[in-house]
Design a protein around this motif. Structure first.
Motif, mmCIF file in Angstrom:
data_model
loop_
_atom_site.group_PDB
_atom_site.id
_atom_site.type_symbol
_atom_site.label_atom_id
_atom_site.label_comp_id
_atom_site.label_asym_id
_atom_site.label_seq_id
_atom_site.Cartn_x
_atom_site.Cartn_y
_atom_site.Cartn_z
ATOM 1 N N ALA B 75 0.833 -1.199 0.000
ATOM 2 C CA ALA B 75 0.000 0.000 0.000
ATOM 3 C C ALA B 75 0.871 1.253 0.000
ATOM 4 O O ALA B 75 0.642 2.199 -0.756
ATOM 5 C CB ALA B 75 -0.913 -0.001 1.216
ATOM 6 N N ALA B 76 1.908 1.225 0.843
ATOM 7 C CA ALA B 76 2.776 2.400 0.965
ATOM 8 C C ALA B 76 3.498 2.680 -0.352
ATOM 9 O O ALA B 76 3.496 3.805 -0.855
ATOM 10 C CB ALA B 76 3.792 2.186 2.089
ATOM 11 N N LEU B 77 4.115 1.637 -0.920
ATOM 12 C CA LEU B 77 4.895 1.842 -2.147
ATOM 13 C C LEU B 77 4.007 2.320 -3.280
ATOM 14 O O LEU B 77 4.360 3.226 -4.040
ATOM 15 C CB LEU B 77 5.605 0.544 -2.547
ATOM 16 N N SER B 78 2.833 1.725 -3.390
ATOM 17 C CA SER B 78 1.944 2.077 -4.479
ATOM 18 C C SER B 78 1.390 3.496 -4.316
ATOM 19 O O SER B 78 1.332 4.270 -5.276
ATOM 20 C CB SER B 78 0.815 1.050 -4.530
ATOM 21 N N THR B 79 1.015 3.853 -3.091
ATOM 22 C CA THR B 79 0.499 5.208 -2.864
ATOM 23 C C THR B 79 1.584 6.246 -3.095
ATOM 24 O O THR B 79 1.355 7.285 -3.727
ATOM 25 C CB THR B 79 -0.038 5.339 -1.425
ATOM 26 N N ALA B 80 2.790 5.962 -2.578
ATOM 27 C CA ALA B 80 3.885 6.913 -2.765
ATOM 28 C C ALA B 80 4.226 7.042 -4.249
ATOM 29 O O ALA B 80 4.488 8.142 -4.744
ATOM 30 C CB ALA B 80 5.114 6.464 -1.973
ATOM 31 N N ILE B 262 1.630 -0.363 -10.351
ATOM 32 C CA ILE B 262 0.266 -0.376 -9.806
ATOM 33 C C ILE B 262 -0.442 0.971 -10.034
ATOM 34 O O ILE B 262 -1.564 1.001 -10.541
ATOM 35 C CB ILE B 262 0.267 -0.795 -8.318
ATOM 36 N N PRO B 263 0.229 2.087 -9.710
ATOM 37 C CA PRO B 263 -0.459 3.366 -9.981
ATOM 38 C C PRO B 263 -0.782 3.557 -11.463
ATOM 39 O O PRO B 263 -1.831 4.094 -11.798
ATOM 40 C CB PRO B 263 0.547 4.421 -9.520
ATOM 41 N N ARG B 275 -8.566 11.664 -6.143
ATOM 42 C CA ARG B 275 -9.505 11.317 -5.082
ATOM 43 C C ARG B 275 -9.960 9.868 -5.207
ATOM 44 O O ARG B 275 -10.356 9.247 -4.225
ATOM 45 C CB ARG B 275 -10.709 12.263 -5.115
ATOM 46 N N ILE B 276 -9.881 9.327 -6.413
ATOM 47 C CA ILE B 276 -10.181 7.909 -6.603
ATOM 48 C C ILE B 276 -8.906 7.114 -6.867
ATOM 49 O O ILE B 276 -8.718 6.013 -6.383
ATOM 50 C CB ILE B 276 -11.181 7.734 -7.761
ATOM 51 N N LEU B 277 -7.990 7.750 -7.599
ATOM 52 C CA LEU B 277 -6.742 7.070 -7.954
ATOM 53 C C LEU B 277 -5.926 6.678 -6.720
ATOM 54 O O LEU B 277 -5.371 5.581 -6.657
ATOM 55 C CB LEU B 277 -5.917 7.995 -8.869
ATOM 56 N N ALA B 284 -4.869 -1.684 -4.402
ATOM 57 C CA ALA B 284 -4.291 -2.592 -5.384
ATOM 58 C C ALA B 284 -2.845 -2.931 -5.041
ATOM 59 O O ALA B 284 -2.394 -4.059 -5.231
ATOM 60 C CB ALA B 284 -4.382 -1.976 -6.781
ATOM 61 N N GLY B 285 -2.110 -1.943 -4.520
ATOM 62 C CA GLY B 285 -0.724 -2.189 -4.118
ATOM 63 C C GLY B 285 -0.662 -3.239 -3.020
ATOM 64 O O GLY B 285 0.170 -4.155 -3.049
ATOM 65 N N ALA B 286 -1.560 -3.116 -2.054
ATOM 66 C CA ALA B 286 -1.594 -4.082 -0.950
ATOM 67 C C ALA B 286 -1.912 -5.483 -1.477
ATOM 68 O O ALA B 286 -1.222 -6.455 -1.147
ATOM 69 C CB ALA B 286 -2.631 -3.643 0.086
#
Ligand code: ATP
Ligand code: MG
Lengths: 259, 332
Positions: B75-80, B262-263, B275-277, B284-286
């Protein structure tokens, strides 16, 4: 409402604007004309504080814009840029709603959406609402950007050649719309290349050449053959249009076989 | 679009829960997903035990922390990565792009050499690296994106060379090398808790700037016209992306590709609206990292593969497939 004093602006060593002074009161429609590279866009950028002047001040309602936060400035001044390209697949509605950005904390209110809808209707783009911004024609895109700027409900609207991509009907419609906003109290400052449209719509015209204001005043005072000759290096004829009661200008052209 | 977006988030949320349960069930000792779900629920509700205590130990003390850690790291890697791609408007961007992974790697190498705590040292080094890169890039009060990228690459290469030197001189370099490949084999509840706290804070803070990041996509000048304090947004997004990346890397080593693809895939699915991405990328990353980690730990009987090897081995071909399928404007 807007007061510009002794403005000097440069890009690095290269001075682009010199000793510009200009003031605007509520309801004025000001045209900025001048040849390519004379500093028109630079002047607009400075008014929004995106470019910092080397010296001089810009005051909006008595407050120096250097002391204003960026979202405060955006509540007062909206810009329609000369060149816009958006490569991300936002919908037209999303882009217009971004005009509410200075007012929005986390997500948009019903009022924000209403204003955006209203402006989309006024600029004839409501039917494009759900389309992707990346798939519009140049003229449609320009109207979206104008709708976005109006959605900011600014006191001052800066337009950088707002009608360059528009067909003749839309040119007139957009300028009429902007003119109406100005008669309701908005200050409009528009960079225009069409001198006739400028003569028709503007209360005041500023003529720039090489970063200096060489003439400011009513269309009649500024659009004289000698001024235009100095600025554009082009002989023109000035005529009166009885129907609109404004003047119009014609370059004096040579017959084609003599070129 | 918004409606469609919300249902995607809902589906991804559901998939994540299913992924957590099924992947906790999978392992060398066979425990059915139903029993697993019961064991998990029994932590919160009273359920008549139909399982052995050793099954319970395997599930709650070994597999669950591992799956959860994978989830938080992914989750962290994908969000970052999503934040960096948006901020830099660059499709090449990932959470490591401005040198953070090199900083973390050097921190870990130093820790292995001097027997310091690896997690803390690599976290601190990653944060210091970002701080240095950011400050090198300031020109006249602003941070131009190109300068930031180049400074990141320069500082990153410099730190990487020191790491290589340490590996070369080390008595037993394989510890460092394994760490660099990225793995979740050291998962335990303490790590899960720390990572959960840091990552959750960082992700929530990034979500708060979704709208501003959207406006920033129009270009810095346009964003300024619309009242965005561009330099502040850059600083804010960098700080919290760095925080969650450092939190992830310090427990898992350098897991590549999650934060890059993932992003991207989510952007293709739900569009550019952060806001959705953002939530889509987080979920999805998780899911992706939980699945790849299960694969990494179960595919061979005798050894566990580093999950970092698996993510790229699967991610890269899939990504190439997507690129071929859709060659028009990912960015420009
Ligand atoms: N970012 C920049 N860096 C350096 N010089 C610049 C920059 N932008 C513009 N200039 C220079 O400043 C001068 C004024 O440019 P500006 O864009 O204000 O002209 P303009 O009057 O808007 O012209 P046009 O009618 O072509 O739009 C030009 O000589 C231009 O080359
Ligand atoms: Mg211009």
């Amino acid at each position: 409402m807007l007061k510009i004093k002794d403005l000097n602006v440069s890009y690095g060593q290269h001075q682009v604007l010199e000793k510009i002074g200009l003031s605007a009161v509520k309801g004025e429609f000001i045209g900025i004309i001048g040849p390519n590279g004379s500093g028109k866009t630079t002047l607009l950028k400075t008014i929004t504080n995106v470019l910092k002047p080397t010296s001089g001040t810009i005051m909006i309602d008595g407050t120096n814009i250097e002391k204003m936060k960026s979202n405060e400035i955006a509540k007062n001044v909206a810009v329609v840029s000369q060149v816009v390209s958006i490569n991300f697949e936002f919908t037209v509605k999303d882009i217009v709603l971004m005009g509410r950005n200075p007012y929005i904390k986390s997500s948009e209110s019903v009022e924000d959406i209403n204003i955006a809808n209203d402006m989309m209707k006024k600029t004839n783009i409501h039917f494009l609402k759900k389309r992707l911004i990346t798939r519009l024609s140049g003229g449609e895109l320009q109207r979206v950007i104008i709708a976005r700027a109006l959605t900011q409900t600014p006191k001052i609207l800066l337009l950088d050649e707002p009608t360059s991509h528009l067909d003749i009907t839309n040119q007139i419609e957009i300028l009429n719309l902007v003119k109406k906003a100005s008669t309701k109290g908005m200050v409009v400052i528009a960079v225009m290349h069409d001198l006739n449209l400028a003569a028709y719509y503007c209360n005041k015209i500023c003529l720039l050449r090489d970063g200096c204001l060489i003439s400011t005043g009513t269309p009649r005072q500024v659009l004289t053959p000698s001024n235009i000759e100095v600025a554009f290096n082009l002989p023109i004829e000035v005529m009166h249009n009885n129907r609109t009661n404004s003047l119009y200008v014609m370059p004096i052209l040579e017959p084609l076989n003599e070129i | 679009m918004a409606k469609f977006g919300k249902s995607i988030i809902f589906v991804l949320g559901l998939l994540l829960i299913i992924a957590i349960i099924t992947n906790t069930a999978i392992g060398s000792t066979n425990i059915s997903p139903l029993i697993t779900a019961k064991i998990l629920l029994a932590r919160y509700f009273f359920i008549e035990p139909t399982w052995t205590s050793s099954q319970e130990v395997i599930i709650t003390n070994i597999r669950l922390p591992r799956v959860l850690l994978g989830g938080f790291v992914g989750a962290a890697l994908s969000t970052a990565g999503c934040a960096m791609q948006g901020l830099l408007k660059n499709p090449m961007a990932d959470p490591y792009i401005i040198g953070m992974s090199s900083g973390a790697a050097l921190g870990a190498s130093i820790a292995f050499m001097l027997l310091l705590p690896v997690q803390v040292t690599s976290f601190v080094m990653a944060v210091i690296t970002i701080f240095i890169v950011y400050n090198i890039s300031i020109i006249g009060g602003k941070v131009p994106i190109d300068t930031l990228l180049l400074a990141g690459i320069a500082v990153g290469s410099f730190l990487a060379s020191i790491t290589s030197l340490i590996i070369f001189l080390a008595q037993s370099p394989h510890q460092i090398i394994f760490w660099l490949m990225g793995g979740l084999w050291t998962a335990n509840w303490d790590k899960v808790k720390i990572t959960a706290i840091l990552v959750t804070i960082g992700i929530v803070m990034l979500y708060r700037y979704s709208w501003k990041l959207n406006v920033m996509l129009l270009g810095e000048e346009e964003a300024q016209y619309l009242g965005v304090n561009v330099e502040h947004v850059k600083q804010y997004v960098l700080v919290f992306s760095a925080l969650i990346t450092a939190a992830a890397v310090s427990v898992s080593g350098i897991i590549g590709f999650v934060g890059l693809i993932i992003p991207h895939i989510m952007r293709i699915l739900v569009g550019p609206d952060h806001r959705i991405l953002f939530p889509a990328s987080t979920l999805a990353g998780a899911i992706f990292l939980i699945l790849t980690d299960t694969f990494a730990r179960t595919i061979m009987d005798s050894v566990e593969l580093p999950v970092g090897v698996v993510t790229a081995m699967f991610g890269a071909p899939f990504f190439i497939y997507l690129l071929r399928k859709r060659r028009d404007n990912l960015y420009a």
